[in-house]
Design an enzyme around this catalytic site. Structure first.
Site, PDB file in Angstrom:
ATOM      1  N   ASP A  74       1.036  -1.154  -0.045  1.00 26.13           N
ATOM      2  CA  ASP A  74      -0.259  -0.175   0.178  1.00 26.13           C
ATOM      3  C   ASP A  74       0.985   0.775  -0.007  1.00 26.13           C
ATOM      4  O   ASP A  74       1.653   0.893   0.423  1.00 26.13           O
ATOM      5  CB  ASP A  74      -0.910   0.458   0.931  1.00 26.13           C
ATOM      6  N   ASP A  76       1.600   5.121   1.899  1.00 22.80           N
ATOM      7  CA  ASP A  76       0.663   5.653   2.452  1.00 22.80           C
ATOM      8  C   ASP A  76       1.711   7.402   2.871  1.00 22.80           C
ATOM      9  O   ASP A  76       2.642   7.522   1.823  1.00 22.80           O
ATOM     10  CB  ASP A  76       1.010   5.222   3.929  1.00 22.80           C
ATOM     11  N   ASP A 156       8.495   3.291  12.830  1.00 24.57           N
ATOM     12  CA  ASP A 156       8.688   2.139  13.828  1.00 24.57           C
ATOM     13  C   ASP A 156      10.535   2.209  13.811  1.00 24.57           C
ATOM     14  O   ASP A 156      11.146   2.064  14.966  1.00 24.57           O
ATOM     15  CB  ASP A 156       8.022   1.262  13.961  1.00 24.57           C
TER      16      ASP A 156
END
Ligand code: ATP
Ligand code: MG
Length: 444
Positions: A74, A76, A156
């Site tokens: 995907d 983002d 992260d």
């Protein structure tokens, strides 16, 4: 695998040398990211936000995957526009998430996720209810907005903190992600213990990326996991359901499972299963899990459909049988009744941790009950079973059980294989033959 990264990283080192600023900037002719590899819808969103005067970048996993020459799952976007400002800019926009507020821009099936740059939290933010932490340090709300620099260090892993601008096609690396990507290293940004406490799901993400990208987990990123694994208990079961599918149904399920076991995470997600693991790792249950995950990986690699109901039906088959047998011995119930009780008990214990939706547990129940029904084939029974909408899945589970348990199940699976693939006349003959054999057996 890292050929793209290494190709442009060589060019990049001189840039790194000359730039001691907060990020490394790589210009368009020094990286391999091209507009043609980027979703058209993501490009539309970027252009529109820029046109409205906002900063907007492609960010995170999509850039990581493009650098590795992989197709992103995907796309983002990160921006300095607030979710409300994003909503005003796009008609097809929906705001989602309480803990982490986001804008989803909908293009048919494709959703482009737009996140506002996150910033550091202050005491004031807690009072205003835009930030909240639990006693264990878990972020219960993270809606404090900030700058791109602050946003980068709140992501992260170093390899997930790249920002790509469509204005000048430059790539920014804020946390040393390029070097780590080139060396195949997964490294959490900041102090791993703090970052795992903030969001224990990051432990699962570490494992998922290690398996998916075949990369090494940097020692200080790996070290706290075994100890902090129980923090997963604090994660809502609906989020763990989503994560469990990403872990097991992304094409690297078997390797992910081995790593989850190694880092004591599997037992947090599936305690019902873990209790039955053996020292030698060769119980029926362990063989079943290995086989169903390898089959799932194979199907995904070959672009075949996979159904989580089947995967979970295989996962919990032996725990249910074990529990049903125990209940029979302890309470003297008929096996059939004990089996129904075991289904309920196992599912209710598991669903408290991972919220498997009802639409799946209904199918799982059908697959399990058909295992018992498939033993009784006389009269019209076999024909009714064949008509059942979940027959194919039930047969696949029977076949796996047969290859694991051998013995009588092999003959039963073979019978069903023949029965489903033959003509109606031959089916009638096969059922008649069964009655004859049974009568002969009864006489002796
Ligand atoms: P993939 O989509 O292939 O699973 P991804 O890295 O894109 O991998 P997403 O869940 O799509 O994962 O998240 C997009 C980005 O958002 C990540 O790359 C990362 O920068 C950030 N992110 C996602 N989850 C977290 C988290 N729990 N903590 C911090 N940052 C996160
Ligand atoms: Mg992603």
């Amino acid at each position: 695998m890292f050929k793209h990264v290494s190709r442009f990283c060589r060019k990049m080192f001189h840039i790194e040398e000359q730039k001691k600023s907060r990020y490394i900037s790589i210009s368009r002719n020094e990286h391999n990211i091209s507009r043609k590899d980027i979703s058209e819808n993501a490009l539309k969103v970027l252009y529109r936000l820029n046109k409205q005067g906002y900063e907007a970048y492609l960010v995170g996993g999509c850039i990581r995957d493009l650098l590795l020459g992989k197709t992103p799952k995907d796309f983002d976007i990160a921006t300095n526009a607030t979710p409300e400002q994003v909503q005003k800019t796009f008609r097809n926009c929906r705001l989602v998430g309480k803990r982490f507020r986001l804008a989803h821009i909908m293009f048919g099936k494709e959703i482009i996720e737009v996140a506002t740059f996150r910033g550091e939290h202050s005491n004031q933010d807690e009072q205003n209810n835009i930030a909240k932490r639990s006693q264990s340090g878990m972020l219960l709300r993270d809606n404090v907005y900030g700058t791109i620099e602050q946003d980068a260090v709140r992501r992260d892993f170093t390899m997930n903190a790249f920002y790509y601008s469509i204005k000048d096609f430059t790539l920014r690396d804020y946390c040393g992600g390029l070097k780590d990507l080139q060396n195949g290293i997964i490294r959490l940004i900041g102090d791993p213990k703090v970052r795992y406490r903030e969001d224990p799901v990051r432990m699962l993400r570490t494992i998922r990326f290690a398996a998916k990208l075949d990369m090494q987990i940097e020692p200080t990123t790996a070290e706290p996991i075994k100890h902090l694994a129980p923090l997963l208990k604090n994660i809502p079961s609906a989020r763990l359901f989503d994560e469990s599918l990403k872990l097991l149904q992304s094409g690297n399920g078997y390797n992910t499972y081995l790593l989850l076991r190694k880092y004591h995470l599997f037992e947090q997600l599936f305690p019902v299963i873990e209790r039955l693991f053996t020292q030698n790792n060769n119980s029926y249950l362990e063989k079943m899990i290995e086989q169903v995950l390898k089959n799932t990986d194979y199907r995904i690699t070959n672009k075949q459909r996979v159904n989580p109901a089947f995967l979970f039906a295989a996962f919990f088959w032996y725990p249910i049988i074990e529990q049903a047998q125990l209940t029979c011995v302890e309470s003297g119930l008929l096996f059939h009744d004990a089996f129904s009780m075991a289904i309920n008990d196992v599912l209710s214990e598991q669903c408290r941790i991972i919220a498997i939706p009802k639409r799946l547990t209904t199918i799982m129940g059908d697959i399990w009950r058909l295992q018992l029904r498939m033993k009784k084939r006389e009269g019209k029974r076999a024909f009714a079973i064949l008509e059942h909408p979940k027959f194919r899945a039930a047969y696949d589970l029977l076949e796996m059980r047969a290859s694991i348990e051998k013995g009588e199940l092999l003959a039963l699976a073979k019978w069903w294989d023949e029965f489903q693939h033959t003509s109606v006349e031959k089916r009638i003959a096969m059922v008649k033959q069964l009655s004859k054999t049974n009568k002969r057996r009864a006489k002796h």
